[in-house]
Design an enzyme around this catalytic site. Structure first.
Site, PDB file in Angstrom:
ATOM      1  N   HIS A 110      19.856  34.372  31.520  1.00  0.00           N
ATOM      2  CA  HIS A 110      19.749  33.340  30.492  1.00  0.00           C
ATOM      3  C   HIS A 110      21.090  33.295  29.777  1.00  0.00           C
ATOM      4  O   HIS A 110      21.536  34.299  29.222  1.00  0.00           O
ATOM      5  CB  HIS A 110      18.615  33.653  29.512  1.00  0.00           C
ATOM      6  CG  HIS A 110      18.492  32.606  28.452  1.00  0.00           C
ATOM      7  ND1 HIS A 110      17.708  31.499  28.603  1.00  0.00           N
ATOM      8  CD2 HIS A 110      19.107  32.480  27.253  1.00  0.00           C
ATOM      9  CE1 HIS A 110      17.827  30.728  27.528  1.00  0.00           C
ATOM     10  NE2 HIS A 110      18.662  31.306  26.692  1.00  0.00           N
ATOM     11  N   CYS A 111      21.753  32.140  29.816  1.00  0.00           N
ATOM     12  CA  CYS A 111      23.084  32.032  29.206  1.00  0.00           C
ATOM     13  C   CYS A 111      22.955  31.552  27.755  1.00  0.00           C
ATOM     14  O   CYS A 111      22.487  30.436  27.513  1.00  0.00           O
ATOM     15  CB  CYS A 111      23.947  31.066  30.015  1.00  0.00           C
ATOM     16  SG  CYS A 111      25.579  30.857  29.315  1.00  0.00           S
ATOM     17  N   PRO A 112      23.371  32.375  26.783  1.00  0.00           N
ATOM     18  CA  PRO A 112      23.256  31.953  25.378  1.00  0.00           C
ATOM     19  C   PRO A 112      24.207  30.815  25.028  1.00  0.00           C
ATOM     20  O   PRO A 112      23.962  30.057  24.102  1.00  0.00           O
ATOM     21  CB  PRO A 112      23.602  33.220  24.598  1.00  0.00           C
ATOM     22  CG  PRO A 112      24.348  34.074  25.540  1.00  0.00           C
ATOM     23  CD  PRO A 112      23.897  33.729  26.914  1.00  0.00           C
ATOM     24  N   GLY A 115      22.436  27.814  26.422  1.00  0.00           N
ATOM     25  CA  GLY A 115      21.104  27.681  25.830  1.00  0.00           C
ATOM     26  C   GLY A 115      20.078  27.387  26.895  1.00  0.00           C
ATOM     27  O   GLY A 115      19.047  26.768  26.646  1.00  0.00           O
TER      28      GLY A 115
END
Ligand SMILES: [Zn+2]
Ligand SMILES: [Zn+2]
Length: 161
Positions: A110-112, A115
């Site tokens: 999950h790439c912050p 998003g």
């Protein structure tokens, strides 16, 4: 997103106001940088807003709380993990993302910054986005090196006179 746009604007402004490039070189460098910037902003949007491979939830509960269940896949019994949140049997390499609260096919992470999850359906956009960001950095390094060399030569000329 804002950071990326600001970096892109800053790198274009840097080229626009440098005095070390001739007009032709400046225009071609500017076009190069602008193309890379626009392309990686588009890829960022595609990776961030496209469906990464979210699996549909099963409204009916399995009624069991075993972590593994047996499923028949192409006539062969296989052991697969069960997602108790989505009520589905997770296929190979899929995972439940705690941020998005969904099971995602071929989950990578999950790439912050995006998003969004990086998974089966948006992996190609993310991959090309990373390549273009690296090309952007390399272009800036090359331009800086050219400026450094030109200022070095100019300094030598000044010392000789
Ligand atoms: Zn799930
Ligand atoms: Zn996620």
């Amino acid at each position: 997103m804002l950071t990326m746009i600001l970096v892109s604007i800053a790198s274009c402004l840097f080229l626009a106001f440098t005095e070390h490039f001739e007009k032709k070189l400046k225009i071609s460098a500017f076009v190069c940088l602008l193309t890379v910037n626009v392309a990686h902003i588009i890829l960022f949007f595609l990776a961030g807003f496209s469906d990464p491979g979210i699996m549909k939830r099963n409204e009916n509960s399995f009624g069991c709380h075993d972590t593994f269940i047996k499923v028949v896949h192409k006539g062969i019994f296989k052991k697969t993990r069960l997602c108790e949140t989505c009520n589905i049997a997770k296929p190979f390499r899929s995972a439940h993302c705690s941020e998005c609260d969904n099971c995602v096919l071929r989950f990578d992470h999950h790439c912050p910054w995006l998003g969004n999850c990086v998974a089966k359906r948006n992996y190609k956009y993310f991959y090309f986005y990373l390549i273009l960001v690296n090309i952007h950095c390399l272009l800036l390094l090359v331009f800086l090196y050219i400026i450094y060399l030109k200022s070095f030569v100019m300094e030598k000329k000044l010392i000789k006179h």
